[in-house]
Scaffold this active site. Structure first.
Site, short mmCIF file in Angstrom:
data_model
loop_
_atom_site.label_atom_id
_atom_site.label_comp_id
_atom_site.label_asym_id
_atom_site.label_seq_id
_atom_site.Cartn_x
_atom_site.Cartn_y
_atom_site.Cartn_z
N GLU A 81 -5.02 1.71 2.93
CA GLU A 81 -5.09 0.60 3.85
C GLU A 81 -5.00 1.12 5.49
OE1 GLU A 81 -3.22 -2.22 6.84
OE2 GLU A 81 -2.36 -0.37 6.04
N GLU A 82 -4.21 2.32 5.60
CA GLU A 82 -4.21 2.91 6.84
C GLU A 82 -5.35 3.46 7.50
OE1 GLU A 82 -1.78 2.28 8.61
OE2 GLU A 82 0.13 2.20 7.26
N ASP B 229 -0.43 4.42 0.78
CA ASP B 229 -0.71 5.39 1.53
C ASP B 229 0.14 5.45 3.05
OD1 ASP B 229 -2.52 2.92 2.32
OD2 ASP B 229 -3.34 4.38 3.81
N HIS C 123 4.27 3.74 12.15
CA HIS C 123 3.31 4.57 12.67
C HIS C 123 3.79 5.67 14.04
CE1 HIS C 123 -0.35 1.81 11.75
NE2 HIS C 123 0.51 1.70 10.67
N ASP D 55 6.59 1.05 5.77
CA ASP D 55 4.92 0.82 5.88
C ASP D 55 4.52 1.79 5.07
OD1 ASP D 55 2.74 -0.25 6.79
OD2 ASP D 55 2.58 1.02 8.53
N HIS E 44 0.89 -1.06 -0.04
CA HIS E 44 -0.04 0.19 0.16
C HIS E 44 0.97 1.30 -0.21
CE1 HIS E 44 0.51 1.01 4.28
NE2 HIS E 44 0.30 -0.22 4.64
#
Length: 451
Positions: free
Chosen positions: A156-157, A92, A423, A123, A90
């Protein structure tokens, strides 16, 4: 890494990989368009479509998904009669949070102490680069022996389910014999790991109202019901004294029986402050992979600076519930909503809004694809045997793919090992991990084609 042509090719491509990841990280592709421009996400998606076309992919397309975001798709044909493998990532990313907490700018890839820093490096923009490296290495060493589909998600996030709904509406698009989800990570740097379970998740926005408007706390405080105080009581009800999650009717999952997580190592990985205890009970692996976990993600209330002496009339919070394998996320959502309503004090008015949900996932690690990956990992990580671990995070698409293609073998690997701090501020990727995992993925595709 032991010398072989695939590994040598990947090593030679690493400078290009760094340059490409630098370009990708520069896009502020947070799929929350109230915070970040939609144009940043669209630019990242366009970059990826161009990259796939340059690699010879056919049917490259920007898929307009039902949540208002774009996913990137492409198909690379292999030999006639070959198996089909779907590669997922992903583009995003999470917001950078406190930019002042970053040592270097979050959207500028910066090399420091042998790692590449920047939002999305691990990520999961790095996951897309991993796929490109694997395919380039195979093309330089005899060709890609399978049909390859690539899908790169744009939200996705956010957990808004755009790609899941699109896949359900177009069930043939992502059909494959095996799926490699490049959005997981090794248990730690240098230890090859396949993720065998994922917790599901649900996100709930909670709003508490008690008054028509704010009141002077000196004149009315003590009798007038405080919405912020009521919300705090609700949130506190979601944890036991030891910090364990307590949602009425939601039970723990089965104990984790695989790779264990040493408590002191976890404290180091999580950067727990000295003297602060961990929460919950059981093994660390139980707590982060096999049990429900509530997290308060945010509260709408007056900031300390500028706050007035007022009784608050309204307050909101965003809470996340991670759902262990063996539990249904939709049922967990209903239990969480019921719990919030039952524990709201003083007759305060409470409303809940579900804003994201994903089911937990368990992989079949006895499948031929896992044997092919274990063999590939042993070459990419000499002297190491592939381990199986859980992951506390959620990848909702996994269950959608498992339901649409029940015969497909789904593997989860990736770059998000503990040091990556996904994150959080100062997210980074290990270029050595990127190199090794790209080799492993390339060798997996070759092994799987021959199995």
């Amino acid at each position: 890494m032991s010398s072989n042509p695939v590994a040598e090719t990947v090593a030679s491509l690493m400078p290009r990989a760094k340059a490409e990841l630098t370009e990708l990280v520069a896009f502020k592709s947070v799929a929350d368009f109230d915070q970040f421009p939609r144009s940043e996400s669209e630019a990242a998606a366009n970059w990826m479509t161009a990259a796939l076309r340059a690699e010879g992919f056919e049917d490259v397309a920007l898929l307009e998904t039902p949540d208002g975001t774009q996913s990137v798709y492409g198909f690379l044909p292999g030999p006639e009669g070959a198996r089909t493998v779907l590669l997922y990532a992903h583009y995003d990313v999470q917001p950078p949070l406190d930019e002042a907490g970053w040592t270097t700018p979050p959207f500028e890839l910066t090399e420091r102490d042998g790692r590449w820093y920047g939002r999305g490096t691990a990520d999961c923009k790095g996951g897309f680069i991993m796929h490109l490296l694997a395919l380039r290495a195979l093309k330089a060493n005899g060709g890609v022996p399978v049909h390859v589909k690539v899908i790169v998600e744009g939200s996705e996030e956010q957990g808004t389910g755009g790609l899941e709904r699109y896949a359900e509406q177009h069930p043939d698009l992502l059909a494959a014999d095996a799926v490699v989800i490049g959005d997981s990570g090794n248990f730690r740097v240098g230890l090859p790991t396949a993720t065998s379970t994922l917790r599901g998740m649900t996100m709930l926005r909670v709003k508490v109202d008690t008054l028509e408007g704010n009141l002077h706390s000196g004149q009315f405080g003590g009798a007038a019901p405080d919405a912020l105080g009521a919300l705090i009581r609700v949130l506190d009800s979601l944890r036991a004294e030891d910090g364990s999650t307590t949602v009425d009717g939601l039970t723990d999952g089965a104990p984790w029986k695989g790779l264990q997580y040493d408590e002191e190592q976890f404290r180091q990985d999580a950067k727990v402050l000295d003297g602060v205890g961990l929460i919950g009970s059981g093994t660390v692996a139980d707590r982060i992979w096999a049990r429900p976990a509530i997290t308060v993600l945010g509260i709408d209330c007056p900031p300390v600076v500028g706050a007035t002496p007022s009784v608050q009339a309204s307050a909101r919070a965003l809470i996340s519930l991670r759902v262990p394998p063996g539990r249904d996320a939709a049922e967990a959502t209903k239990l969480l909503q019921a719990h919030v309503e039952a524990h709201t004090p003083w007759g305060a008015r409470v409303s809940t809004e579900q804003i994201g949900q994903g089911q937990p996932f368990s992989a079949d690690t006895t499948s031929p694809a896992y044997a092919a990956m274990a063999e590939a990992m042993a070459v990419a990580y000499p002297g190491q045997e592939m381990q199986y671990a859980g992951q506390g995070g959620s990848i909702p698409l996994c269950n959608t793919l498992a339901a649409l293609y029940p015969d497909a073998e789904i593997l989860l690997i990736g770059l998000s090992e503990p040091e990556a701090q996904i994150h959080a501020v100062n997210e980074s990727v290990s270029p050595e991990e990127l190199e090794r995992l790209s080799v492993a993925e390339a060798l997996f595709l070759r092994n799987y084609a021959a199995s």
